[in-house]
Write a protein that holds these residues in place. Structure first.
Motif, PDB file in Angstrom:
ATOM      1  N   ALA A   1      -8.148  -2.349  23.945  1.00 31.55           N
ATOM      2  CA  ALA A   1      -8.743  -1.848  22.706  1.00 31.55           C
ATOM      3  C   ALA A   1     -10.225  -2.212  22.657  1.00 31.55           C
ATOM      4  N   SER A   2     -10.925  -1.565  21.745  1.00 27.18           N
ATOM      5  CA  SER A   2     -12.291  -1.961  21.435  1.00 27.18           C
ATOM      6  C   SER A   2     -12.237  -3.156  20.499  1.00 27.18           C
ATOM      7  N   LEU A   3     -13.401  -3.659  20.081  1.00 25.65           N
ATOM      8  CA  LEU A   3     -13.437  -4.770  19.134  1.00 25.65           C
ATOM      9  C   LEU A   3     -14.805  -4.836  18.480  1.00 25.65           C
ATOM     10  N   ALA A   4     -14.814  -4.756  17.151  1.00 27.76           N
ATOM     11  CA  ALA A   4     -16.013  -5.047  16.379  1.00 27.76           C
ATOM     12  C   ALA A   4     -15.739  -6.269  15.516  1.00 27.76           C
ATOM     13  N   ILE A   5     -16.802  -6.958  15.136  1.00 25.66           N
ATOM     14  CA  ILE A   5     -16.707  -8.101  14.230  1.00 25.66           C
ATOM     15  C   ILE A   5     -17.634  -7.818  13.062  1.00 25.66           C
ATOM     16  N   ALA A   6     -17.126  -7.972  11.837  1.00 25.34           N
ATOM     17  CA  ALA A   6     -17.931  -7.756  10.637  1.00 25.34           C
ATOM     18  C   ALA A   6     -17.764  -8.936   9.698  1.00 25.34           C
ATOM     19  N   SER A   7     -18.692  -9.061   8.747  1.00 25.82           N
ATOM     20  CA  SER A   7     -18.714 -10.265   7.898  1.00 25.82           C
ATOM     21  C   SER A   7     -17.724 -10.208   6.744  1.00 25.82           C
ATOM     22  N   ASP A   8     -17.363  -8.994   6.281  1.00 22.23           N
ATOM     23  CA  ASP A   8     -16.500  -8.849   5.105  1.00 22.23           C
ATOM     24  C   ASP A   8     -17.103  -9.544   3.885  1.00 22.23           C
ATOM     25  N   TRP A   9     -18.412  -9.677   3.822  1.00 22.96           N
ATOM     26  CA  TRP A   9     -19.045 -10.399   2.715  1.00 22.96           C
ATOM     27  C   TRP A   9     -18.511  -9.862   1.392  1.00 22.96           C
ATOM     28  N   ASN A  10     -17.808 -10.713   0.660  1.00 18.39           N
ATOM     29  CA  ASN A  10     -17.269 -10.356  -0.642  1.00 18.39           C
ATOM     30  C   ASN A  10     -17.126 -11.625  -1.473  1.00 18.39           C
ATOM     31  N   PRO A  11     -16.973 -11.501  -2.789  1.00 16.28           N
ATOM     32  CA  PRO A  11     -16.959 -12.709  -3.626  1.00 16.28           C
ATOM     33  C   PRO A  11     -15.675 -13.508  -3.573  1.00 16.28           C
ATOM     34  N   GLY A  12     -14.592 -12.911  -3.067  1.00 13.55           N
ATOM     35  CA  GLY A  12     -13.305 -13.591  -3.113  1.00 13.55           C
ATOM     36  C   GLY A  12     -12.955 -14.347  -1.850  1.00 13.55           C
ATOM     37  N   SER A  13     -12.758 -13.610  -0.750  1.00 12.09           N
ATOM     38  CA  SER A  13     -12.249 -14.244   0.467  1.00 12.09           C
ATOM     39  C   SER A  13     -13.317 -14.551   1.509  1.00 12.09           C
ATOM     40  N   ALA A  14     -14.489 -13.919   1.419  1.00 14.69           N
ATOM     41  CA  ALA A  14     -15.499 -14.090   2.470  1.00 14.69           C
ATOM     42  C   ALA A  14     -16.902 -14.168   1.865  1.00 14.69           C
ATOM     43  N   PRO A  15     -17.203 -15.252   1.158  1.00 14.92           N
ATOM     44  CA  PRO A  15     -18.496 -15.343   0.480  1.00 14.92           C
ATOM     45  C   PRO A  15     -19.665 -15.755   1.367  1.00 14.92           C
ATOM     46  N   MET A  16     -19.398 -16.130   2.627  1.00  8.77           N
ATOM     47  CA  MET A  16     -20.465 -16.632   3.495  1.00  8.77           C
ATOM     48  C   MET A  16     -21.496 -15.553   3.822  1.00  8.77           C
ATOM     49  N   GLY A  17     -21.049 -14.412   4.295  1.00  7.14           N
ATOM     50  CA  GLY A  17     -21.949 -13.307   4.609  1.00  7.14           C
ATOM     51  C   GLY A  17     -22.833 -13.515   5.829  1.00  7.14           C
ATOM     52  N   ASP A  18     -22.493 -14.441   6.701  1.00  4.31           N
ATOM     53  CA  ASP A  18     -23.317 -14.735   7.883  1.00  4.31           C
ATOM     54  C   ASP A  18     -22.625 -14.173   9.115  1.00  4.31           C
ATOM     55  N   LEU A  19     -23.010 -12.966   9.511  1.00  2.24           N
ATOM     56  CA  LEU A  19     -22.334 -12.274  10.605  1.00  2.24           C
ATOM     57  C   LEU A  19     -22.455 -13.035  11.920  1.00  2.24           C
ATOM     58  N   LEU A  20     -23.623 -13.538  12.226  1.00  2.00           N
ATOM     59  CA  LEU A  20     -23.823 -14.203  13.514  1.00  2.00           C
ATOM     60  C   LEU A  20     -22.984 -15.469  13.619  1.00  2.00           C
ATOM     61  N   ALA A  21     -22.955 -16.276  12.569  1.00  2.00           N
ATOM     62  CA  ALA A  21     -22.151 -17.502  12.589  1.00  2.00           C
ATOM     63  C   ALA A  21     -20.671 -17.173  12.715  1.00  2.00           C
ATOM     64  N   GLN A  22     -20.213 -16.187  11.960  1.00  2.00           N
ATOM     65  CA  GLN A  22     -18.799 -15.819  12.009  1.00  2.00           C
ATOM     66  C   GLN A  22     -18.406 -15.274  13.371  1.00  2.00           C
ATOM     67  N   ALA A  23     -19.308 -14.495  13.991  1.00  2.00           N
ATOM     68  CA  ALA A  23     -19.027 -13.968  15.325  1.00  2.00           C
ATOM     69  C   ALA A  23     -18.926 -15.096  16.341  1.00  2.00           C
ATOM     70  N   ALA A  24     -19.826 -16.070  16.241  1.00  2.00           N
ATOM     71  CA  ALA A  24     -19.789 -17.202  17.166  1.00  2.00           C
ATOM     72  C   ALA A  24     -18.508 -18.005  17.000  1.00  2.00           C
ATOM     73  N   ILE A  25     -18.060 -18.173  15.766  1.00  2.00           N
ATOM     74  CA  ILE A  25     -16.862 -18.972  15.498  1.00  2.00           C
ATOM     75  C   ILE A  25     -15.606 -18.287  16.028  1.00  2.00           C
ATOM     76  N   ILE A  26     -15.413 -17.008  15.711  1.00  2.00           N
ATOM     77  CA  ILE A  26     -14.222 -16.332  16.225  1.00  2.00           C
ATOM     78  C   ILE A  26     -14.294 -16.201  17.738  1.00  2.00           C
ATOM     79  N   GLY A  27     -15.513 -16.063  18.278  1.00  2.00           N
ATOM     80  CA  GLY A  27     -15.655 -16.012  19.727  1.00  2.00           C
ATOM     81  C   GLY A  27     -15.151 -17.273  20.397  1.00  2.00           C
ATOM     82  N   ALA A  28     -15.437 -18.434  19.775  1.00  2.00           N
ATOM     83  CA  ALA A  28     -14.968 -19.702  20.337  1.00  2.00           C
ATOM     84  C   ALA A  28     -13.450 -19.838  20.217  1.00  2.00           C
ATOM     85  N   TYR A  29     -12.896 -19.487  19.057  1.00  5.94           N
ATOM     86  CA  TYR A  29     -11.459 -19.643  18.835  1.00  5.94           C
ATOM     87  C   TYR A  29     -10.631 -18.640  19.636  1.00  5.94           C
ATOM     88  N   GLU A  30     -11.157 -17.426  19.801  1.00  6.15           N
ATOM     89  CA  GLU A  30     -10.408 -16.387  20.494  1.00  6.15           C
ATOM     90  C   GLU A  30     -10.806 -16.251  21.966  1.00  6.15           C
TER      91      GLU A  30
END
Length: 413
Positions: free
Chosen positions: A318-347
């Motif tokens: 499959a393909s794969l994109a990573i997005a921030s989902d910046w929203n007030p409830g579940s994803a308030p961080m809004g930092d795409l680069l940090a989130q991409a680096a984190i999931i990259g390490a875990y996955e």
């Protein structure tokens, strides 16, 4: 018509060119150009190559030269393919209650949840909502995101959803960042709607979607397929009608339970977003389709739940994109680069896979094929980091931020 501009030199230029849209990517497949320059003409890349050689042409042709002093690594501007940044209020109270062990339903009973954001977004003035959205979009642009998707979905009535989309388009007109608007009026059935889920979706297809189409407020429709929102069968009927009206489709899929990604494949959606609950069945369906899986690691961090199976998706083809989902409830961080680096390490994603997921693969999730790659004919959306080694970008896990951003060849800062 403006004269061409030569930008550089960059110690390294990461083009993201000649990489596959689907499947795994090795780091040795990345194209790096040392001591590189970029010639921009009419908002697009005219040429990329050795800066010294390009300088000779620039001087002969009397091009404008933007000389970069110091060691910098350039790459395509980032693409955030899933955000909810048009909203009012905060859900810090939800976060605190969730950490104390309360469930989603318990939080909603205490006045939290999506409905609390709906209430605040309905109450705020148009100018207030515009300024909120403008400020967040500016933050994204200055963090290196040059294209962003923004959803409606916090009004949940015809007039309010139209107001949200008008504001999103107004922000797009105000800022150099490219904004892709998506109608998420089917976020949940509003508490103040007197009727069934199907009745609500019928109102949307008859009274909202035709107006959005005629006023060109959005080209994309989204729906949340989940037990707390809309069922697979309800969603399929709604999406089929949206498709007849000419809309592109994206879906909130497999966040807590499965079913959404299967509908995404069936309807031919551009993307299926979330996928935290996807199993081998859903992974294989997505791999065999042209649907772009979009992982939203910010939601996993905010909710304290597992990441989407990014490694399995790539290994399945499959393909794969990573997005921030910046929203007030579940994803308030809004930092795409940090989130991409984190999931990259875990996955256990390669650097190439992670960078592809926030550039050209993310652009494909928005049906945009003129960005996310630095090559001749592509939009001159470029960001540059103060470093001599591209690997530092993800190694620093969001702490290394761009020092330069160019949007369509224009230097933003």
């Amino acid at each position: 018509m403006h004269k061409p501009i030569l930008i550089g030199p960059f110690r390294q230029l990461l083009t993201m060119a000649n990489l596959p849209l689907k499947g795994a990517i090795r780091d040795d497949q990345l194209q790096l150009i040392e001591h590189a320059g970029i010639i921009v003409e009419n908002q697009k890349i005219k040429a990329i190559g050795n800066y010294s050689l390009l300088t000779k042409d620039a001087l002969q042709e009397n091009f404008e030269i933007q000389e970069i002093i110091g060691d910098f690594v350039a790459m395509p501007g980032m693409v955030d393919a899933h955000t909810h940044i048009c909203y009012a209020g905060s859900r810090a109270g939800d976060y605190a209650m969730r950490l104390s062990g309360m469930s989603y339903l318990e939080i909603a009973a205490q006045g939290g949840g999506i409905w609390s954001t709906v209430t605040k977004t309905r109450e705020i003035s148009e100018e207030g909502l515009f300024l909120n959205t403008l400020k967040r979009a500016e933050i994204l642009l200055h963090s290196g995101t040059t294209t962003v998707e923004i959803k409606s979905g916090y009004a949940l009535n015809v007039a309010g959803e139209l107001r949200m989309l008008e504001i999103i388009n107004r922000v797009n007109d105000q800022l150099p960042i490219d904004i892709v608007a998506t109608c998420l009026a089917a976020h949940m059935k509003p508490k103040d709607f007197d009727g069934t889920h199907m009745d609500y979706l019928k109102v949307l297809t008859e009274k909202l979607l035709p107006v959005i189409r005629d006023r060109k407020l959005a080209q994309r429709i989204d729906i949340f397929i989940e037990k707390s929102a809309f069922s697979a069968s309800e969603s399929l009927a709604y999406l089929q009608k949206a498709k007849v009206l000419g809309f592109e489709i994206t879906i909130h899929a497999d966040q807590f339970t499965t079913g959404g990604s299967e509908i995404a494949c069936q309807i031919g959606a551009l993307s299926a977003d979330h996928l935290e609950a996807s199993t081998e069945k859903e992974i294989n369906l997505l791999a065999k389709s042209n649907v772009i899986p979009v992982c939203l690691s910010g939601a996993s961090l905010g909710l304290g739940m597992p990441f989407a199976p990014a490694r399995q998706l790539l290994d399945a083809g499959a393909s794969l994109a990573i997005a921030s989902d910046w929203n007030p409830g579940s994803a308030p961080m809004g930092d795409l680069l940090a989130q991409a680096a984190i999931i990259g390490a875990y996955e256990h994603l390669s650097l190439a896979e992670t960078l592809a997921a926030i550039t050209f693969r993310a652009a494909a999730a928005l049906n945009l094929h003129d960005r996310g790659v630095l090559s001749e004919g592509m939009l001159a959306d470029v960001i540059a980091f103060s470093s001599s080694d591209y690997r530092e970008i993800l190694y620093r896990q969001g702490k290394l931020v761009p020092k330069y951003v160019w949007k369509k060849g224009k230097k933003i800062f």
